[in-house]
Design an enzyme around this catalytic site. Structure first.
Site, PDB file in Angstrom:
ATOM      1  N   ASP A   7       0.784  -1.639   0.254  1.00 60.90           N
ATOM      2  CA  ASP A   7       0.214  -0.132  -0.141  1.00 60.90           C
ATOM      3  C   ASP A   7       0.810   0.919   0.300  1.00 60.90           C
ATOM      4  O   ASP A   7       1.434   1.748   1.414  1.00 60.90           O
ATOM      5  CB  ASP A   7      -0.552  -0.009   1.369  1.00 60.90           C
ATOM      6  CG  ASP A   7      -1.774   1.211   1.360  1.00 60.90           C
ATOM      7  OD1 ASP A   7      -2.035   1.759   0.206  1.00 60.90           O
ATOM      8  OD2 ASP A   7      -2.299   1.704   2.406  1.00 60.90           O
ATOM      9  N   GLU A  68      -1.588  -1.073  -4.738  1.00 59.86           N
ATOM     10  CA  GLU A  68      -2.722  -0.912  -4.982  1.00 59.86           C
ATOM     11  C   GLU A  68      -2.308   0.732  -6.226  1.00 59.86           C
ATOM     12  O   GLU A  68      -1.457   1.008  -6.011  1.00 59.86           O
ATOM     13  CB  GLU A  68      -3.043   0.255  -3.777  1.00 59.86           C
ATOM     14  CG  GLU A  68      -4.336   0.268  -3.869  1.00 59.86           C
ATOM     15  CD  GLU A  68      -5.066   1.088  -2.342  1.00 59.86           C
ATOM     16  OE1 GLU A  68      -4.869   0.337  -1.767  1.00 59.86           O
ATOM     17  OE2 GLU A  68      -4.749   2.817  -2.048  1.00 59.86           O
ATOM     18  N   ASP A 141      -2.860   1.232   7.653  1.00 59.13           N
ATOM     19  CA  ASP A 141      -1.637   0.854   5.940  1.00 59.13           C
ATOM     20  C   ASP A 141      -1.330  -0.223   5.958  1.00 59.13           C
ATOM     21  O   ASP A 141      -1.136  -1.112   4.730  1.00 59.13           O
ATOM     22  CB  ASP A 141      -1.036   1.768   5.851  1.00 59.13           C
ATOM     23  CG  ASP A 141      -1.114   3.323   6.634  1.00 59.13           C
ATOM     24  OD1 ASP A 141      -0.961   3.771   5.350  1.00 59.13           O
ATOM     25  OD2 ASP A 141      -1.023   3.619   7.457  1.00 59.13           O
TER      26      ASP A 141
END
Length: 218
Positions: A7, A68, A141
């Protein structure tokens, strides 16, 4: 399949490693967050992210990488940092010969919770259940990175198998001069050759025969 999911972020970069295959229980390998001081120059922060990220790759030797996908945001500096970290991860993965797949936040939420509009609390709850964790992963996160890894195992795994099948078909039909490694038994007959053989056989059986001299027409 072992998936390393990221991420991306410059201040906080979530990283999660998950083992699993579609239809079977998933297992957590490691999860964490790479942090860099916001007061440091950007080049120094990027080097710090790269150094730690390389350690993750070396420590876990993933088979696939999921990131992502960067999307538009009103905060330009945040988007820039996210894109820069994404580039670092892609470079490391490419140098190691690992496949990289980008998943949107909506895809990840839908894969994990069944709802593409799920909030972070719902996603974290589902990640905790799916991985059989005693406590929810923190910070957000870290949970997002694990959700991304789960999404890739379930969705990206299927995409990888489809890609392998596509390459196999190309290898069968293109011949040895294509530069694509043949991953089929040498004795296997390519589909195109089987089609040609069937067409030739059909042509032979349906082709009109010439009448013999002196034969009377029926």
């Amino acid at each position: 399949m072992r998936v390393l999911a990221v991420d991306p972020g410059l201040t906080r970069c979530g990283v999660g490693v998950v083992d699993g295959v579609p239809g079977r229980k998933l297992s957590l390998v490691e999860v964490g967050v790479i942090r860099t001081p916001s007061g440091d120059p950007t080049p120094k922060r990027l080097v710090a992210v790269e150094d730690e990220m390389r350690q993750w790759f070396a420590r876990h030797r993933p088979e696939a990488v999921a990131i992502e996908r960067v999307f538009a945001d009103t905060n330009v500096s945040t988007v820039m940092g996210t894109a820069q970290v994404t580039g670092i991860v892609m470079i490391i993965a490419e140098r190691l010969g690992l496949p990289v797949t980008l998943h949107t936040p909506t895809e990840v939420k839908a894969a994990v919770s069944g709802n593409g509009r799920a909030d972070k609390a719902q996603v974290t709850t589902m990640v905790t259940r799916l991985l059989g964790l005693d406590t929810p992963p923190k910070p957000a996160d870290a949970a997002d990175a694990l959700a991304l890894a789960i999404c890739h195992v379930w969705r990206g795994g299927t995409q990888s198998r489809l890609e392998e099948a596509r390459v196999e078909v190309l290898a069968r039909t293109a011949g040895r001069g294509s530069g694509i490694p043949r991953r089929v038994p040498p004795a296997a007959v390519p589909p195109v050759q089987r089609l040609r053989a069937a067409s030739n056989q059909l042509a032979r059986t349906t082709r009109p025969t010439r009448p013999t001299p002196g034969a009377q027409p029926r």
